[in-house]
Design an enzyme around this catalytic site. Structure first.
Site, short mmCIF file in Angstrom:
data_model
loop_
_atom_site.label_atom_id
_atom_site.label_comp_id
_atom_site.label_asym_id
_atom_site.label_seq_id
_atom_site.Cartn_x
_atom_site.Cartn_y
_atom_site.Cartn_z
N TYR A 144 0.80 -1.23 0.00
CA TYR A 144 0.00 0.00 0.00
C TYR A 144 0.83 1.28 0.00
O TYR A 144 0.28 2.37 -0.15
CB TYR A 144 -0.92 0.03 1.23
CG TYR A 144 -1.91 -1.10 1.28
CD1 TYR A 144 -2.99 -1.14 0.40
CD2 TYR A 144 -1.77 -2.13 2.19
CE1 TYR A 144 -3.90 -2.17 0.42
CE2 TYR A 144 -2.69 -3.18 2.24
CZ TYR A 144 -3.75 -3.20 1.34
OH TYR A 144 -4.65 -4.22 1.38
N HIS A 192 -4.59 5.95 -1.69
CA HIS A 192 -5.28 5.88 -0.40
C HIS A 192 -4.34 6.18 0.76
O HIS A 192 -4.79 6.52 1.85
CB HIS A 192 -5.88 4.47 -0.24
CG HIS A 192 -7.23 4.41 0.40
ND1 HIS A 192 -8.11 5.46 0.42
CD2 HIS A 192 -7.84 3.40 1.07
CE1 HIS A 192 -9.21 5.10 1.06
NE2 HIS A 192 -9.07 3.85 1.47
N PHE A 209 -5.53 -0.48 9.73
CA PHE A 209 -6.13 -0.43 8.41
C PHE A 209 -7.15 0.70 8.37
O PHE A 209 -7.74 1.08 9.40
CB PHE A 209 -6.72 -1.76 7.93
CG PHE A 209 -5.66 -2.74 7.51
CD1 PHE A 209 -5.16 -2.73 6.22
CD2 PHE A 209 -5.12 -3.62 8.42
CE1 PHE A 209 -4.15 -3.60 5.83
CE2 PHE A 209 -4.11 -4.49 8.05
CZ PHE A 209 -3.62 -4.48 6.76
N ASN A 269 -10.24 1.28 7.49
CA ASN A 269 -11.62 1.21 7.94
C ASN A 269 -11.78 1.16 9.45
O ASN A 269 -12.90 1.25 9.96
CB ASN A 269 -12.32 0.01 7.30
CG ASN A 269 -12.39 0.14 5.79
OD1 ASN A 269 -12.00 1.15 5.22
ND2 ASN A 269 -12.90 -0.88 5.15
N ASP A 298 -7.34 11.00 1.87
CA ASP A 298 -7.46 11.18 0.43
C ASP A 298 -8.91 11.58 0.13
O ASP A 298 -9.80 11.28 0.91
CB ASP A 298 -7.10 9.90 -0.31
CG ASP A 298 -7.96 8.71 0.11
OD1 ASP A 298 -8.01 8.42 1.32
OD2 ASP A 298 -8.59 8.08 -0.75
N ASN A 326 -14.37 5.67 4.47
CA ASN A 326 -14.51 4.71 5.57
C ASN A 326 -13.64 5.02 6.78
O ASN A 326 -14.02 4.73 7.91
CB ASN A 326 -14.25 3.28 5.07
CG ASN A 326 -15.37 2.81 4.17
OD1 ASN A 326 -16.51 3.21 4.31
ND2 ASN A 326 -15.02 1.96 3.21
#
Length: 188
Positions: free
Chosen positions: A16, A21, A65, A67, A92, A113
């Site tokens: 990632y 993101h 993470f 969420n 973002d 989220n």
């Protein structure tokens, strides 16, 4: 000494690192470089301390993470006894052109989220947030691939300058306050 919690939202893991993101993590990395500080692994995230003109900025990259970001944010706010008005959450935003900054005192989650979970756990929408535009240049049904995709060549070329501006906006938030920062940086 006045304390601030500056949270960059993103996902942990090598896959990632360079995704759209993870712009929150990238902005915090830029701040840490500027402040000549390093991140250490701590409870629920990676943390660095940036001291600037009588203020301490606790830089947090949650490892929960995206969420579940609210869990780390709530923990560090309480641990460091930082008031909500000294929290800045960096995310973002698909609804802004690439590299555009929008800082607000409060607001909805906008379908994000990470913000949704933060609002749920803090039980409020009244906290400052910093949205970094990643644009919406994706085909219908490809939103997830786009936000979890890497920057294109043109974006990569412009990213160092955009990260520097974003870093300056965060420092302004701590030094000059929210209202001055919004008028100086929104739309830039």
């Amino acid at each position: 000494m006045k304390k601030f919690l500056i949270v960059g939202l993103g996902n942990p893991g090598a896959e990632y690192v360079n995704t759209r993101h993870n712009i929150g993590f990238k902005i915090l990395d830029e701040l840490a470089r500027d402040g000549e500080t390093d991140f250490t692994t701590a409870k629920l995230g990676s943390v660095a301390e940036y001291k600037i003109k009588g203020r301490t900025l606790i830089l947090l990259k949650p490892n929960t993470f995206m969420n579940l970001s609210g869990k780390a944010i709530k923990y560090w706010l309480e641990k460091e006894k930082i008031p909500l008005e000294n929290l800045l959450v960096i995310t973002d935003d698909l609804n802004l052109p690439y590299g555009t900054i929008r800082i607000k005192a409060k607001g909805s989650d906008g379908g994000h989220n990470g913000l949704k979970n933060t609002q749920l756990l803090l039980n409020t929408t009244n906290y400052p947030r910093f949205r970094f535009g990643i644009s919406d240049e994706f085909k219908k049904g490809k939103q997830v691939d786009y936000v979890l995709g890497e920057w294109d060549e043109e974006e990569k070329e412009q990213l160092p300058e955009r990260l520097k501006t974003a870093s300056e906006a965060v420092k302004s938030f701590a030094l000059s306050g929210l209202a001055n920062t919004m008028s100086s940086f929104n739309g830039k």
